[in-house]
Each structure stands twice: as structure tokens, then as C-alpha cells.
Motif scaffolding. Structure first.
Motif, PDB file in Angstrom:
ATOM      1  N   THR A 165      59.852 103.501  82.331  1.00  0.00           N
ATOM      2  CA  THR A 165      59.070 104.569  81.714  1.00  0.00           C
ATOM      3  C   THR A 165      59.960 105.652  81.117  1.00  0.00           C
ATOM      4  N   ASN A 166      60.909 106.138  81.906  1.00  0.00           N
ATOM      5  CA  ASN A 166      61.664 107.325  81.495  1.00  0.00           C
ATOM      6  C   ASN A 166      62.722 107.046  80.441  1.00  0.00           C
TER       7      ASN A 166
ATOM      8  N   MET B 128      60.709 103.127  87.253  1.00  0.00           N
ATOM      9  CA  MET B 128      60.872 104.504  86.786  1.00  0.00           C
ATOM     10  C   MET B 128      61.714 104.548  85.519  1.00  0.00           C
ATOM     11  N   HIS B 129      62.776 103.787  85.485  1.00  0.00           N
ATOM     12  CA  HIS B 129      63.642 103.796  84.306  1.00  0.00           C
ATOM     13  C   HIS B 129      62.970 103.113  83.117  1.00  0.00           C
TER      14      HIS B 129
ATOM     15  N   VAL C 114      60.291 109.622  91.163  1.00  0.00           N
ATOM     16  CA  VAL C 114      60.311 109.142  92.543  1.00  0.00           C
ATOM     17  C   VAL C 114      61.574 109.692  93.186  1.00  0.00           C
TER      18      VAL C 114
ATOM     19  N   SER D  12      67.826 109.077  84.950  1.00  0.00           N
ATOM     20  CA  SER D  12      66.936 108.705  83.844  1.00  0.00           C
ATOM     21  C   SER D  12      66.791 109.845  82.848  1.00  0.00           C
TER      22      SER D  12
ATOM     23  N   TYR E  64      66.176 109.681  89.472  1.00  0.00           N
ATOM     24  CA  TYR E  64      65.354 110.404  88.491  1.00  0.00           C
ATOM     25  C   TYR E  64      66.237 111.204  87.540  1.00  0.00           C
TER      26      TYR E  64
ATOM     27  N   LYS F 243      57.898 109.418  84.888  1.00  0.00           N
ATOM     28  CA  LYS F 243      57.672 109.160  86.309  1.00  0.00           C
ATOM     29  C   LYS F 243      58.796 109.798  87.119  1.00  0.00           C
TER      30      LYS F 243
END
Length: 236
Positions: A104-105, A101-102, A86, A147, A144, A84
Motif C-alpha cells: 500500500t505505502n 503495508m509496503h 502497523v 515505507s 512503517y 497503512k
């Protein structure tokens, strides 16, 4: 593999299938696109199946790997493309969005890497996905990039932890690449500016990135291990 329903992931599915591999197309929510990717492989004479899995859910990811073992006899290559992105200045970044986000990543990469380390056969390869943005320090990319910096660290350390297993572990770090996700919300002037960052004066394509994955997954890439491969046309 994960993230196989669209963009770079879908191109990786097609390339690995063309290389002769049977492919499990992992997806998070886009079932129709994932099944289209798998159907395209089977219609071309290959073997593929689409499986839903949240990459941060260890049980779902274990089931994804179990499908590969049951359907195709084992696991030789893992390409973890799902992620992801963002973008927003750090001062305004919503912490709930950060956590999602974190999850997922970072957590997703760790969960997939755990299963890969447990199940890959000798001669196998794990290919994670980072980003060239980690080294570019571009405003609005902070959370991002953080991550993906974690992906870099996990990848390099796991390569060393798997000493003696004959398994390679590398990350591909694309630069700007033409996908629906990349084009979304960007005007033509921004796209033109990003196209000129690389000395080759163009954006990358999913096929460019899939070719790097193919190299790392195949016999020609067996001496590349514990590396972050920046596939960005020389942007940095």
C-alpha cells in the motif's frame, strides 16, 4: 484523491472542495464513509463522486483517474493520502504484514504517482503523504518509517523528472494527529505524552494538515516543489 473516506483524507476532501475543486473521493473499502464525504460536498454546492480503488492496483487507479477526466474534464490536483500503519519492534515483525503495508505505502504511492505524472495538466500538483516519524527514529515504527522514507525519495525524484511540465510534486509529513486511527489502542497517558512533544503542546488536527495540502494545491504554493513539508507543530 485517495484515502478520502475518513480522518485526514476526509478533511482534505472538504478543504479542496471548499477551495472550489471538484473531488473524486478514492477509497479502499469504506464505501459508506466515502459516499458521506462526497455527499457532504455536493450538499454544500460542490462537485464530488466516490470511487473505489486499491491504490496498489494499477488498473483500478487508472480507472480512478479516468473517472476524474470523464466527470470533471481533467486532473489538476492529486492528493495521495491512503496508507497503512502497523507498529511492532523489528525483531518481531511479521514479513507478510510487512509486504502488505509496503504494497500500500510504497507500491501504492508509485502507482498513483505514475498516473499523476501521465495525466496532470500544466499548473497541476501532486501531494503525497509521508510522516514526520521518518526523522524521529522512534522504536516500533521501523517498517512503517521505511515505507514513508520511500515515499520521500519517490516524491523528490519525481519532482525533478517532471522538469518543464509546470507540475509541482511535494510530500506532507504529519506529526501526531487526532484521528480515530491515531487514538485506537492508546491510553490517555500516551496521548498526553504525545501531545507535549511539539513546542505548541498539542496534537495536530486533520484541519491543520488539510490546510497544508490546500496551500500546496493552490496558486500560493506554486514555488514550493520537491519538498517534504513536516506539519508537526515543531516536533522535530
Amino acid at each position: 484523491m485517495t484515502g478520502g473516506s475518513r480522518g485526514i483524507g476526509r478533511e482534505v476532501v472538504a478543504r479542496l472542495a471548499a477551495d472550489g475543486l471538484a473531488v473524486v473521493v478514492g477509497y479502499a473499502g469504506n464505501k459508506d464513509k466515502a459516499e458521506e464525504a462526497a455527499d457532504a460536498v455536493t450538499q454544500a454546492g460542490g462537485r464530488a463522486v466516490a470511487v473505489r480503488a486499491d491504490v496498489a492496483d494499477e488498473n483500478a487507479v487508472a480507472a480512478l483517474f479516468e473517472t476524474a477526466e470523464r466527470e470533471f474534464g481533467g486532473v489538476d490536483v492529486v492528493a495521495h493520502v491512503a496508507g497503512k500503519m502497523v507498529l511492532k519492534p523489528l525483531v518481531d515483525f511479521d514479513l507478510d504484514v510487512l509486504d502488505d503495508m509496503h504494497r500500500t505505502n510504497i507500491r501504492g504511492t508509485l502507482v498513483v504517482a505514475q498516473q499523476a505524472a501521465r495525466r496532470l495538466r500544466p499548473g497541476g500538483a501532486l501531494i503525497t503523504f509521508s510522516s514526520s516519524i521518518v526523522a524521529q527514529a522512534t522504536p516500533t515504527y521501523g517498517p512503517y518509517a521505511a515505507s514513508k522514507g520511500a515515499v520521500d525519495a519517490l516524491t523528490m525524484i519525481l519532482a525533478r523528472e517532471l522538469r518543464g511540465r509546470d507540475i509541482t510534486v511535494n510530500a506532507v509529513a504529519p506529526g501526531p494527529t487526532v484521528t480515530d486511527l491515531f487514538l485506537e489502542g492508546r491510553d490517555q497517558a500516551t496521548i498526553d505524552r504525545l501531545s507535549n512533544i511539539a513546542p505548541l503542546e498539542r496534537l495536530g488536527t486533520p484541519a491543520d494538515i488539510a490546510a497544508v495540502v490546500s496551500f500546496l494545491a493552490g496558486t500560493a504554493g506554486r514555488w514550493v516543489n520537491g519538498q517534504i513539508i513536516r506539519a508537526n507543530g515543531g516536533a522535530i
